[in-house]
Motif scaffolding. Structure first.
Motif, PDB file in Angstrom:
ATOM      1  N   ARG A 122      38.729  30.920  36.324  1.00  0.00           N
ATOM      2  CA  ARG A 122      37.687  30.966  37.366  1.00  0.00           C
ATOM      3  C   ARG A 122      37.874  32.152  38.311  1.00  0.00           C
ATOM      4  O   ARG A 122      36.917  32.814  38.693  1.00  0.00           O
ATOM      5  N   LYS A 123      39.127  32.444  38.657  1.00  0.00           N
ATOM      6  CA  LYS A 123      39.396  33.550  39.601  1.00  0.00           C
ATOM      7  C   LYS A 123      39.044  34.924  39.015  1.00  0.00           C
ATOM      8  O   LYS A 123      38.902  35.902  39.746  1.00  0.00           O
ATOM      9  N   ASN A 124      38.897  35.012  37.685  1.00  0.00           N
ATOM     10  CA  ASN A 124      38.580  36.303  37.057  1.00  0.00           C
ATOM     11  C   ASN A 124      37.087  36.528  36.833  1.00  0.00           C
ATOM     12  O   ASN A 124      36.681  37.589  36.349  1.00  0.00           O
ATOM     13  N   LYS A 178      34.830  37.084  38.984  1.00  0.00           N
ATOM     14  CA  LYS A 178      34.346  38.221  39.794  1.00  0.00           C
ATOM     15  C   LYS A 178      34.610  39.562  39.099  1.00  0.00           C
ATOM     16  O   LYS A 178      33.898  40.530  39.332  1.00  0.00           O
ATOM     17  N   GLN A 179      35.623  39.605  38.219  1.00  0.00           N
ATOM     18  CA  GLN A 179      35.872  40.842  37.459  1.00  0.00           C
ATOM     19  C   GLN A 179      34.731  41.114  36.482  1.00  0.00           C
ATOM     20  O   GLN A 179      34.367  42.264  36.252  1.00  0.00           O
ATOM     21  N   VAL A 208      31.626  40.305  36.999  1.00  0.00           N
ATOM     22  CA  VAL A 208      30.529  40.820  37.830  1.00  0.00           C
ATOM     23  C   VAL A 208      30.781  42.291  38.160  1.00  0.00           C
ATOM     24  O   VAL A 208      29.879  43.130  38.096  1.00  0.00           O
ATOM     25  N   LYS A 209      32.030  42.598  38.474  1.00  0.00           N
ATOM     26  CA  LYS A 209      32.434  43.966  38.861  1.00  0.00           C
ATOM     27  C   LYS A 209      32.144  44.994  37.765  1.00  0.00           C
ATOM     28  O   LYS A 209      31.730  46.116  38.046  1.00  0.00           O
ATOM     29  N   PRO A 266      27.634  34.468  35.440  1.00  0.00           N
ATOM     30  CA  PRO A 266      28.248  35.644  34.794  1.00  0.00           C
ATOM     31  C   PRO A 266      29.000  35.304  33.503  1.00  0.00           C
ATOM     32  O   PRO A 266      29.016  36.096  32.561  1.00  0.00           O
TER      33      PRO A 266
END
Length: 206
Positions: free
Chosen positions: A27-29, A31-32, A34-35, A138
């Motif tokens: 889950r913490k990845n 945003k990568q 999206v990046k 995402p």
């Protein structure tokens, strides 16, 4: 906390496989994803999808892809079970990836029903099923890119031997290729879905 996204590619095409792809990511990845510019594969150029395909695989914890042949598709369409076929394969992908929760792009008019069916087959983690999941989540966008690139590569292999057009029934080049093949061989190629209405019309008039 592993999150899984699942999507398909090639559902509306008259030829080639229907591809189902899933990715699992911490889950913490997310945003990568999206990046790096992950979004619904239909909004990206083939070049962007190819580039992102490799970047996605370097971020995710796991991925799984299945290709459903025209023969299997035809068998299920004949029984009016195309949505169930897709749900069964999505469940297989989810089972393989063993995530805590999975997001799926629903092809059923009723996404709740679609999700509940997948959940009963996969019997693992929480299933969140919705329309346009490839735009909303995402992790599903990432799966849609993996599915689309895999499907494009399959079509590219066929293009090396045949002048196919896009493979969709609205494409006069695609339908022209199938008509010509039929007039020379008396039947459609093995990579064409006989159960699709435009193909049935051609078969009935030949």
């Amino acid at each position: 906390m592993l999150v899984c996204g699942v999507d398909d590619a090639g559902r509306g095409s008259v030829l080639g496989p229907l591809v189902i792809a899933g990715v699992s990511v911490e889950r913490k990845n997310i945003k990568q994803l999206v990046k790096i510019g992950v979004k619904d594969s239909k909004q990206l150029s083939p070049q962007s999808r190819e580039k992102l395909y490799h970047e996605i695989l370097s971020i995710v914890q796991g991925y799984h892809v299945v290709k459903i042949s025209p023969k299997i598709i035809d068998k299920n369409v004949a029984k009016n079970l195309l949505n169930q076929l897709e749900a069964n394969y999505m469940a297989k992908v989810i089972k393989k990836l063993e995530a805590n929760s999975s997001y799926v792009d629903s092809c059923d008019v009723n996404p709740k029903r679609f999700g509940a069916y997948i959940s009963s087959v996969a019997n693992t983690g929480k299933i969140i099923s919705s329309h346009h999941a490839d735009k909303k989540y995402p992790v599903v966008s990432a799966a849609s890119i993996i599915a689309k690139v895999t499907r494009d590569r399959e079509i590219e292999k066929l293009r090396k031997k045949h002048d196919l057009g896009s493979g969709y029934p609205s494409d006069s080049k695609t339908m022209g290729f199938i008509k010509q093949w039929m007039s020379q061989n008396g039947d459609v190629p093995v990579f064409v879905r006989k159960s699709w209405k435009p193909i049935q019309v051609l078969l009935a008039s030949s």
